[in-house]
Design an enzyme around this catalytic site. Structure first.
Site, mmCIF file in Angstrom:
data_model
loop_
_atom_site.group_PDB
_atom_site.id
_atom_site.type_symbol
_atom_site.label_atom_id
_atom_site.label_comp_id
_atom_site.label_asym_id
_atom_site.label_seq_id
_atom_site.Cartn_x
_atom_site.Cartn_y
_atom_site.Cartn_z
ATOM 1 N N ARG A 191 0.844 -1.219 0.000
ATOM 2 C CA ARG A 191 0.000 0.000 0.000
ATOM 3 C C ARG A 191 0.867 1.252 0.000
ATOM 4 N NH1 ARG A 191 -1.910 3.199 4.217
ATOM 5 N NH2 ARG A 191 -4.049 4.013 4.088
ATOM 6 N N ASP A 197 9.985 -15.084 10.565
ATOM 7 C CA ASP A 197 11.089 -15.733 11.291
ATOM 8 C C ASP A 197 12.119 -14.740 11.801
ATOM 9 O OD1 ASP A 197 11.368 -18.642 9.041
ATOM 10 O OD2 ASP A 197 9.719 -17.790 10.181
ATOM 11 N N ARG A 240 -0.703 -29.084 34.023
ATOM 12 C CA ARG A 240 -0.069 -29.845 32.943
ATOM 13 C C ARG A 240 1.154 -29.138 32.392
ATOM 14 N NH1 ARG A 240 -5.409 -31.655 29.541
ATOM 15 N NH2 ARG A 240 -5.675 -33.727 30.490
ATOM 16 N N MET A 254 6.575 -21.524 14.561
ATOM 17 C CA MET A 254 7.284 -21.468 13.288
ATOM 18 C C MET A 254 8.655 -20.808 13.454
ATOM 19 S SD MET A 254 4.739 -20.589 10.174
ATOM 20 C CE MET A 254 4.104 -21.959 9.187
ATOM 21 N N GLY A 255 9.452 -20.949 12.374
ATOM 22 C CA GLY A 255 10.780 -20.336 12.389
ATOM 23 C C GLY A 255 11.787 -21.192 11.654
ATOM 24 N N GLY A 286 6.130 -15.197 28.919
ATOM 25 C CA GLY A 286 6.455 -15.672 30.272
ATOM 26 C C GLY A 286 6.519 -17.195 30.315
ATOM 27 N N GLU A 304 10.286 -24.778 15.560
ATOM 28 C CA GLU A 304 10.075 -25.924 14.652
ATOM 29 C C GLU A 304 11.415 -26.414 14.068
ATOM 30 O OE1 GLU A 304 8.143 -25.277 10.875
ATOM 31 O OE2 GLU A 304 8.800 -23.204 10.823
ATOM 32 N N HIS A 337 0.811 -22.716 10.877
ATOM 33 C CA HIS A 337 0.526 -21.530 10.048
ATOM 34 C C HIS A 337 -0.385 -20.515 10.747
ATOM 35 C CE1 HIS A 337 2.284 -24.109 7.002
ATOM 36 N NE2 HIS A 337 2.376 -23.070 6.226
HETATM 37 O O1 F6P Z 1 9.581 -18.568 6.343
HETATM 38 C C1 F6P Z 1 8.382 -18.414 6.988
HETATM 39 C C2 F6P Z 1 7.775 -19.759 7.302
HETATM 40 O O2 F6P Z 1 6.544 -19.530 7.905
HETATM 41 C C3 F6P Z 1 8.633 -20.626 8.211
HETATM 42 O O3 F6P Z 1 8.592 -20.218 9.567
HETATM 43 C C4 F6P Z 1 8.005 -21.965 7.980
HETATM 44 O O4 F6P Z 1 8.856 -23.052 8.324
HETATM 45 C C5 F6P Z 1 7.749 -21.919 6.453
HETATM 46 O O5 F6P Z 1 7.551 -20.545 6.127
HETATM 47 C C6 F6P Z 1 6.553 -22.730 6.013
HETATM 48 O O6 F6P Z 1 6.517 -22.682 4.598
HETATM 49 P P1 F6P Z 1 5.167 -23.094 3.814
HETATM 50 O O7 F6P Z 1 4.149 -22.066 4.118
HETATM 51 O O8 F6P Z 1 5.600 -23.091 2.361
HETATM 52 O O9 F6P Z 1 4.777 -24.437 4.343
#
Ligand code: F6P
Length: 365
Positions: free
Chosen positions: A20, A132, A167, A174-175, A190, A232, A269
């Site tokens: 934008r 990431d 528990r 993600m990362g 935290g 991950e 996601h």
């Molecule tokens: O690079 C961003 C990311 O979300 C990563 O954290 C993750 O491992 C990857 O993309 C997932 O890729 P896709 O959406 O193609 O499965």
């Protein structure tokens, strides 16, 4: 000037703010923004169309990317990049803004490589967008702040049920190659401990660190409401880690005292979706503004980098006259430093890996 814009790779909340800003600043300066749909794949396919104010004015609050994205492995081939250059040249495009992560910026560098492109006149500037935060020479990429808020919100919700049932929860975030999201959100949420690949722990050490955290919380607070955030990029799957932790806890605890029942939540996601935070809207807008103005100043093969307003860039790049927080970093330097960062060799990666040792006590309240 016709200025093309594309978003590529994993989407990131705040990409639309950048799109934008590029479009609206270009129009306000009398230039013609051109949308490229579906990233590099759409570029090669010629999916270009004019971008009007009415197309972008309301996208600031929308997650994902209105231009859509795609992963385009064939862009590694010179002939695909040559086709992309022809599409832009034939469309009368004189500048290109690439909004994306490490792979997308690598594509931008190759597309504009003078050894390959010859006297191709199109100037290219990148905007870092990756939840990431795995792009070097910028203190933040677009999407990180929103992803952090999403993880914190999820962990707050998990904390309620963890308390109710006493528990242990393993929360995977993600990362892909970088543990920044796990590290930073563990502090913000935290969490009681965090597992990230930069620490380079063996599987036994991973299990032991979770078990130790559970025992420490039990000793201090008499409960086992423990939240462990796991990036991950840790090779041991969350399911395997759960089994190993439970087995070890049964050995280390007299399980007549307490039921051992670790639970797993893989956020996946979910971390990438959602309305962009205020900061990501600001970051995307400011970077989009600088990208356009820098292209008009003649900048080429650079990336807009978010740097604190002190000269923390070791003399690399130049501070933008349009925004004291933004620098223009040589794209080549960015990608070389990113390779170091992801390999855990850069001072930043080493600092990130050790900083949590100093903060250990903060997690084990
Ligand atoms: O690079 C961003 C990311 O979300 C990563 O954290 C993750 O491992 C990857 O993309 C997932 O890729 P896709 O959406 O193609 O499965």
């Amino acid at each position: 000037m016709r200025i093309a814009i594309l978003t590529s790779g994993g989407d990131a909340p705040g990409m639309n703010a950048a799109v934008r800003a590029v479009a609206m600043v270009a129009i306000s300066l009398g230039h013609e923004p051109v949308a490229v749909r579906h990233g590099y794949r759409g570029l090669v396919a010629g999916e270009l169309e004019p971008l009007r104010t009415e197309d972008v004015v309301d996208i600031l609050r929308v997650g994902g990317t209105c231009l859509q994205s795609a992963r385009c492995l064939e862009f590694h081939e010179p002939r695909t990049r040559s086709a992309a250059r022809s599409v832009l040249t034939e469309a009368g495009v004189e500048a290109l803004v690439v909004i994306g992560g490490n792979g997308s910026l690598t594509g931008a560098l190759a597309l504009s490589d003078p050894d390959e492109a010859g006297d191709w006149p199109v100037r290219v500037v990148g905007i870092p967008a990756s939840i990431d935060n795995d792009i070097a020479l910028t203190s933040l990429s677009i999407g990180v702040d929103t992803a952090m808020n999403t993880i914190v919100e999820a962990c707050d919700r998990i904390a309620d049920t963890a308390s109710a049932h006493d528990r242990v929860f393993l929360v995977e975030v993600m990362g892909r190659d970088c543990g920044y999201l796990a590290m930073a959100s563990a502090v913000a949420a935290g969490a009681d401990m965090v597992l990230f690949p930069e620490a380079d722990r063996s599987e036994a050490e991973l299990v032991d660190s979770v078990v130790e955290a559970v025992l420490a919380v039990r000793a201090r607070q008499g409960t086992q409401k423990v939240i462990a955030i796991k990036a991950e990029g840790i090779e041991t799957s969350s399911a395997d880690l759960k089994e190993l932790v439970d087995a070890e806890l049964r050995v280390r605890c007299d399980d007549t005292e307490v039921e051992v029942e670790t639970r797993i939540t893989v956020l996946g996601h979910v971390v990438r979706g959602g309305r962009p935070s205020a900061f990501d809207r600001l970051l995307g807008s400011r970077m989009g503004n600088v990208a356009v103005r820098s292209l008009l100043d003649g900048s080429h093969r650079t990336m807009v980098a978010w740097q604190p307003p002190v000269d923390a860039s070791d003399g690399l790049g130049e501070r933008s006259p349009h925004d004291p927080y933004c620098h223009l970093m040589p794209l080549e330097s960015v990608l070389a430093a990113t390779e170091q960062l992801l390999g855990g060799q850069s001072p930043l990666a080493r600092w990130r890996a050790t900083v949590f040792d100093d903060m250990h006590d903060i997690f084990l309240l």
